[in-house]
Design an enzyme around this catalytic site. Structure first.
Site, mmCIF file in Angstrom:
data_model
loop_
_atom_site.group_PDB
_atom_site.id
_atom_site.type_symbol
_atom_site.label_atom_id
_atom_site.label_comp_id
_atom_site.label_asym_id
_atom_site.label_seq_id
_atom_site.Cartn_x
_atom_site.Cartn_y
_atom_site.Cartn_z
ATOM 1 N N LYS A 179 -10.310 0.167 -1.883
ATOM 2 C CA LYS A 179 -10.514 -0.479 -0.714
ATOM 3 C C LYS A 179 -11.616 -0.036 0.181
ATOM 4 C CE LYS A 179 -7.651 0.289 3.633
ATOM 5 N NZ LYS A 179 -6.522 1.530 4.297
ATOM 6 N N CYS A 229 -4.615 -3.515 3.260
ATOM 7 C CA CYS A 229 -4.279 -3.233 4.548
ATOM 8 C C CYS A 229 -5.508 -3.681 5.576
ATOM 9 C CB CYS A 229 -4.149 -1.806 4.581
ATOM 10 S SG CYS A 229 -3.033 -1.189 6.097
ATOM 11 N N GLU A 286 0.964 -1.076 0.057
ATOM 12 C CA GLU A 286 0.027 -0.096 -0.170
ATOM 13 C C GLU A 286 0.877 1.201 0.045
ATOM 14 O OE1 GLU A 286 -2.183 0.584 3.778
ATOM 15 O OE2 GLU A 286 -3.838 1.462 2.685
HETATM 16 O O1 LIG Z 1 -2.195 6.978 4.046
HETATM 17 C C1 LIG Z 1 -1.700 6.507 2.935
HETATM 18 O O2 LIG Z 1 -1.099 7.488 2.246
HETATM 19 C C2 LIG Z 1 -2.135 5.059 2.651
HETATM 20 N N1 LIG Z 1 -2.905 4.635 3.510
HETATM 21 C C3 LIG Z 1 -2.640 3.758 4.547
HETATM 22 O O3 LIG Z 1 -1.429 3.762 5.146
HETATM 23 C C4 LIG Z 1 -3.687 3.275 5.451
HETATM 24 C C5 LIG Z 1 -4.836 4.353 5.789
HETATM 25 S S1 LIG Z 1 -4.209 5.657 6.955
HETATM 26 N N2 LIG Z 1 -3.334 2.525 6.747
HETATM 27 C C6 LIG Z 1 -3.883 1.460 7.103
HETATM 28 O O4 LIG Z 1 -5.038 1.136 6.687
HETATM 29 C C7 LIG Z 1 -3.305 1.114 8.385
HETATM 30 C C8 LIG Z 1 -4.160 -0.076 9.109
HETATM 31 C C9 LIG Z 1 -3.435 -0.574 10.446
HETATM 32 O O5 LIG Z 1 -2.587 -0.317 10.827
HETATM 33 C C10 LIG Z 1 -4.231 -1.611 11.317
HETATM 34 O O6 LIG Z 1 -5.232 -2.127 10.850
HETATM 35 O O7 LIG Z 1 -3.883 -1.573 12.290
#
Ligand SMILES: O=C(O)CNC(=O)[C@H](CS)NC(=O)CCC(=O)C(=O)O
Length: 288
Positions: free
Chosen positions: A121, A163, A46
């Protein structure tokens, strides 16, 4: 089957920053390295394109599927003759000009450089933990509206996730029930939640669905606000970790053995033992 061909996959780990050019240089080096090892498919995490330092920066760097970034990856796939799982591309949404919202898109490219599939997603990471983890993905991102039927690839039939989707067993069961042999969760797990949950969740999804689980990952420090857990890995349908990245940028390799997966499913036929009469059937809601 003795001597049967077992496809080799390459699963990547990296530290994206907001420098798109540097991130591309890293990914293309990893892809070329995997091509040299004769992998049939390379999995990127990701946010392989970039991780912004703020919502504004994240939005300002977004592109469409027709932009430079995907163009360069499709060329690379063609040149190297392998498939790519581009997990979590920051894609300008359908109403970008009016709402400035993006999708978190898992894009699969085949070895001729064509986009085979795009999964957006579905579960957004809007989480506020006592210990400091506070992220609101929905401030920039629109949730995907559909699951994608597993796609046929040289590594097997692939179910697409991203993710945080990993935390929803219904999601993995729905994809498995549709015939997935591999489940993919390209990720940027936070350090805190990764330490507590990452490996357990990946192995649980593999054991429950009797699928291979493939999880490319972001690792280390992206900027002063974000650090990822890493531990990119591949889990087999019995729940064994068969490949795992060491610290830092790198690749782990794994062979996909579909006859082995079939044996696991035959020996322990959980799908036949399901009591859907007691708790309902997992369905796949997709407009046809
Ligand atoms: O922000 C971006 O540019 C790319 N997207 C992410 O990194 C995403 C959304 S903030 N991260 C997660 O989903 C972490 C999940 C996680 O850490 C858990 O389920 O514990």
């Amino acid at each position: 089957m003795a001597g049967a061909h077992k496809p080799l996959i390459a699963v990547c780990q990296m530290t994206s920053t907001s420098d798109k050019e540097k991130n591309f240089a890293t990914c293309s080096r990893l892809i070329r390295e995997a091509a040299g090892r004769r992998a049939c498919m390379v999995f990127l995490p990701e946010a392989f394109d970039y991780i912004g330092g703020s919502t504004e920066e994240t939005l300002s760097l977004a592109e469409s599927l027709h932009g430079d970034t995907i163009q360069r990856y499709t060329q690379l796939a063609r040149e190297c003759g392998l498939w790519l799982s581009l997990g979590g591309f920051h894609e300008k949404g359908p109403n970008w000009d009016t709402d400035q919202r993006i999708s978190n898109s898992h894009v699969v490219v085949d070895n001729t450089g064509h986009i085979v599939s795009v999964y957006r997603k579905a579960h957004l990471f809007d989480v506020d933990l006592q210990n400091g983890v506070s992220l609101r993905e929905s401030s920039s991102t629109l949730p995907g509206a559909e699951l994608i039927r597993p796609i046929t690839s040289p590594a097997g039939k692939i179910g697409l996730g991203v993710c945080y989707d990993l935390r929803f067993p219904e999601f993995s069961l729905a994809l498995a029930q549709q015939g997935a042999e591999l489940l993919t969760y390209p990720s940027a797990f936070t350090l805190t939640t990764g330490l507590a949950h990452w490996e357990v969740l990946l192995r649980a999804r593999a054991i429950e669905t009797q699928c291979y689980v493939v999880a490319a990952a972001q690792t280390d420090r992206h900027n002063e606000k974000r650090t990822s857990y890493g531990h990119a890995m591949v889990v087999d349908p019995w729940g064994l970790v068969i490949g795992q990245c060491q610290g830092g940028t790198g690749i782990c390799y794994a062979e996909i053995d579909i006859p082995y997966m079939e044996r696991v499913r035959r020996d322990m036929p959980v799908w036949r033992h399901r009591r859907t009469d007691l708790y309902g059937k997992i369905s796949f809601n997709k407009p046809d």
